[in-house]
Design an enzyme around this catalytic site. Structure first.
Site, mmCIF file in Angstrom:
data_model
loop_
_atom_site.group_PDB
_atom_site.id
_atom_site.type_symbol
_atom_site.label_atom_id
_atom_site.label_comp_id
_atom_site.label_asym_id
_atom_site.label_seq_id
_atom_site.Cartn_x
_atom_site.Cartn_y
_atom_site.Cartn_z
ATOM 1 C CG ASP A 115 86.011 46.229 107.477
ATOM 2 O OD1 ASP A 115 85.403 45.411 107.705
ATOM 3 O OD2 ASP A 115 87.359 47.000 107.614
HETATM 4 C C1 BGC Z 1 88.362 44.241 109.980
HETATM 5 C C2 BGC Z 1 88.331 43.110 109.237
HETATM 6 C C3 BGC Z 1 87.695 41.825 109.734
HETATM 7 C C4 BGC Z 1 86.069 42.753 109.924
HETATM 8 C C5 BGC Z 1 85.864 41.052 110.119
HETATM 9 C C6 BGC Z 1 86.499 44.557 110.434
HETATM 10 O O1 BGC Z 1 86.402 45.374 112.110
HETATM 11 O O2 BGC Z 1 88.272 45.093 109.855
HETATM 12 O O3 BGC Z 1 90.162 42.532 108.915
HETATM 13 O O4 BGC Z 1 87.493 41.120 108.531
HETATM 14 O O5 BGC Z 1 85.960 43.272 110.986
HETATM 15 O O6 BGC Z 1 85.349 40.368 111.261
#
Ligand code: BGC
Length: 722
Positions: A271
């Protein structure tokens, strides 16, 4: 389309020509296309230079601009030594340009096929603009409505979540095992967040979680298993600690659970900035140790930060990270690039000028309207709904004429095309006078007085209250899950007029709606319905369509009950909800049960269930039992209901939940129509994890078939597993 064997051969051939640095470059994902450097890291070279140097393999891409994607792709293809194209990834969560209801909303449809269609439309729109991979579906079970990200998932139940997981993977990827990948109309998808993210303590986003091994397996894993079995191409580990280690750095999470137990063989992406965050978690002293731990745990791609590029070459040279680990990751990433078709045509997903014909196409809007209708849940109705034809409506509240109906995780360029509730009601011929009276948080000068004046002169009040889009989603936890004060003052003033009061709630989570249950004549939960919001809501309020949504998450009466969910464990001292005994499991100052339970939702029709029977009172380990029931629409209004099958394991080695959903079906019935419906229980449904292993234990099981998870007034059935 290339065969898997052909892809393997091509991948090996390419891998053999790559330097260590080029391999590691494939394992880095840029944070965006407009950032000058990876993750805004000012010491890193500008992004275009990094791409040309082969130091980026995939990119987060919010812009939805095929021209920009083409320009960056051409740098990767023409300027980098090996010309390996980039994968552009986006958080396509509930629609791309046509916006569908938030996932918590669409899960209330209990209609996996319609969700699959919506997701397939999202993929088709996204592929016009260069997007090749969606960071979706979000499969986190959530039992705490304070957590803002409940809006992104399917609620509290593993069975429903698993069905919708499968539906979404099939929709994005065009069938089982990525059957549609490479056709230029489907995208690879990414199951997230693995695992337990929804159990954030206190409902506070990014907070730690505490989950027992049995709960982890029985509650949190099943949706991921369903997504992996359907062939999802990617998985994203969660931010939280699991047993003391953040998922991106955890061999237990990535290897034992994901690779071995679930059998996932696709790409694992961290993530956002999760590699760097191992330092704040207290798992690594510095960037070098962070990269070391995550790479060795089995993380294939670092999202948004640059530690793999900086640290891995030396760590490999020193023998701290085996090169075989790097090779494994790069094989998986390259194989995905072949499957997506971009190794053969890097511009397959870029359709400058053609987007308009696809975005918001009539059939996309029709699906959005239909899914929004099925997502809304009618929570109360004493006869105030449907609204009488041509009635004079006082439409009041901040959500009355608002386009803020799309919800979190939306990058659609067509927000202005959102149909408001006012438009929807007016198009249906209602005489609507409208007064917002307040913003979401603040009263407007003289607003309540104007609303009262309109209310005095109307047949019915439609009060449109709720949250705005910033109040749910990521980093949007709330301590007080109430309708804000200014709106409550408006609600009180409307109630005081004595006119029929119909409340429509826009929200990204269950809110505390006790006041509305007591004082509204009707209450409709609309969630964030999406582009077609006003049309869908007016379809239901007018009675032209019949509400059929059922809650995928319980609505507490009071925040002090949280977490309150239907599939809880029994206690040694259960309370019957009525007696005034003291030494039982209860609160001194309020009931145990939620205001509205999982599976609950009303309709303009009434339904009756009869002749529920089991195909046998015994089950062997090879059998599937059939449960049949007659469902009758006892009203003169056509409608749909959701028949739900719950099971309770009476006595096992470890205690089992009081009730667990195992099967469900939406049943459409004409006026006075009756249908025989069959649901199923397989031995697989009775298996559970006892904290050490998966077991299937002989013994008695109770079966409940009903229209919600609440106690039903039919006799329960029983069978014995041999
Ligand atoms: C979120 C994810 C997301 C990623 C990319 C993160 O902060 O937890 O769910 O896919 O950002 O945008």
């Amino acid at each position: 389309m290339r065969t898997p064997e052909e892809i393997d051969r091509l991948v090996e051939e390419l891998l053999s020509r790559m330097t260590l640095e080029e391999k590691i470059g494939q394992m880095v994902q840029s944070a965006g296309l407009d950032t000058a450097a990876i993750g805004g890291d000012l010491d890193a070279a500008p992004l275009e230079e990094e791409i040309a140097n082969g130091r980026v393999g995939t990119a987060i891409y919010i812009q939805a601009d095929a021209k920009l994607a083409r320009r960056l792709q051409s740098i990767a293809v023409e300027k980098s030594r090996l010309g390996i194209p980039l994968i552009f990834c986006q958080d396509v969560i509930h629609g791309f340009q046509t916006v569908f209801p938030i996932p918590l909303g669409w899960s209330c449809s209990f209609d996996p096929e319609l969700v699959r269609r919506a997701v397939e439309i999202s993929a088709k729109e996204a592929t016009r603009a260069g997007v090749m991979l969606a960071f979706s579906p979000m499969l986190d079970i959530a039992r705490d409505p304070r957590w803002g990200r409940v809006s992104e998932g399917a609620g509290e139940d593993p069975c429903l979540d698993a069905r919708l997981a499968r539906a979404q993977v099939m929709g994005y990827q065009g069938g089982e095992d990525g059957a549609g990948l490479g056709d230029g109309e489907h995208v690879a998808c990414c199951l997230k967040h693995f695992v337990g993210y929804g159990a954030a303590e206190g409902g506070r986003d990014y907070n730690t979680v505490e989950i027992s091994p049995s709960t982890l397996h029985n509650v949190y894993l099943p949706p991921f298993k369903a997504g992996v079995d359907a062939g999802a191409a990617m998985v994203m580990p969660s931010f939280n600690l699991v047993d003391g280690v953040s998922s991106a750095a955890s061999p237990y999470v990535l290897q034992t659970l994901l690779r071995q137990e679930l059998g996932f063989d696709g790409v694992i992406v961290s993530d956002y900035a999760a590699v760097v965050e191992t330092i704040a978690h207290g798992l690594a002293q510095d960037g070098r140790e962070a990269a070391l731990r995550c790479a060795n745990a089995g993380l294939d791609i670092e999202m948004a930060t640059d530690l793999f590029n900086r640290e891995l070459p030396r760590l490999v040279m020193e023998g701290k990270v085996p090169e075989a680990i790097i090779d494994g990751a790069v094989r998986r990433i390259l194989a995905l690039k072949y499957r997506l078709g971009i190794m053969d045509d890097p511009y397959l997903y870029m359709h400058e000028g053609e987007e308009k014909a696809v975005y918001l196409a009539p059939e996309h809007l029709e699906t959005a309207r239909c899914l929004a209708r099925e997502s809304c849940v009618l929570l109360k109705n004493d006869g105030a709904l449907p609204l009488k034809e041509g009635a004079k409506i006082a439409l009041v509240g901040p959500c009355a004429d608002s386009k803020d109906q799309l919800g979190p995780w939306q990058f659609s360029a067509f927000k202005e095309r959102t149909v408001t509730l006012r438009q929807g009601l007016e198009e249906r011929g209602y005489a609507v006078s409208c007064e917002p009276a307040t913003t979401i948080f603040e009263p407007l000068e003289g607003g309540v007085a104007r609303a009262v004046a309109l209310a005095r002169d109307c047949d019915a009040i439609v009060l449109a209250v709720g949250e705005d889009m910033t109040m749910s989603g990521e980093a949007a936890s709330r301590q007080n899950i109430v309708i804000p004060e200014a709106q409550m003052a408006l609600a009180e003033a409307m109630r005081a007029t004595g006119k029929p009061l119909v409340t429509v709630v826009t929200c990204g989570r269950p809110l505390l709606l006790d006041w509305f249950e007591r004082h509204s004549n009707a209450l409709l939960c609309g969630w964030f319905p999406g582009t077609e919001a006003g049309h869908a809501l007016a379809d239901l309020l007018s009675g032209d369509h019949n509400p059929s949504g059922r809650l995928s998450i319980s609505f507490p009466r009071h925040a002090g009950q949280i977490p309150v969910y239907y599939n809880h464990m029994p206690t040694g001292r259960p309370w019957n909800g009525i007696s005034d005994e003291k030494f039982v499991s209860r609160y001194l100052d309020g009931p145990n049960d939620p205001l509205y339970p999982f599976g609950y939702g009303l309709s303009y029709s009434s339904f009756k269930l009869a002749e529920v029977s089991l195909s046998s009172g015994r089950m062997t380990r090879e059998d599937t039992l059939a449960v049949t029931a007659k469902v009758r629409n006892t009203s003169s209004v056509p409608g749909a209901t959701v028949l739900q099958l719950y099971v309770h394991d009476v006595a096992a080695r470890v205690s089992r939940p009081v009730k667990e959903l195992k099967d469900f079906v939406r049943v459409d019935l004409d006026a006075h129509q009756e249908r025989t419906v069959t649901l199923h229980i397989a031995p697989e449904d009775l298996r559970f994890h006892d904290g050490r292993d998966w077991v299937l234990v002989s013994g008695r099981f109770e079966v409940f078939v009903w229209f919600s998870s609440a106690d039903c007034d039919l006799e329960k059935l029983e069978f014995t597993l041999e």
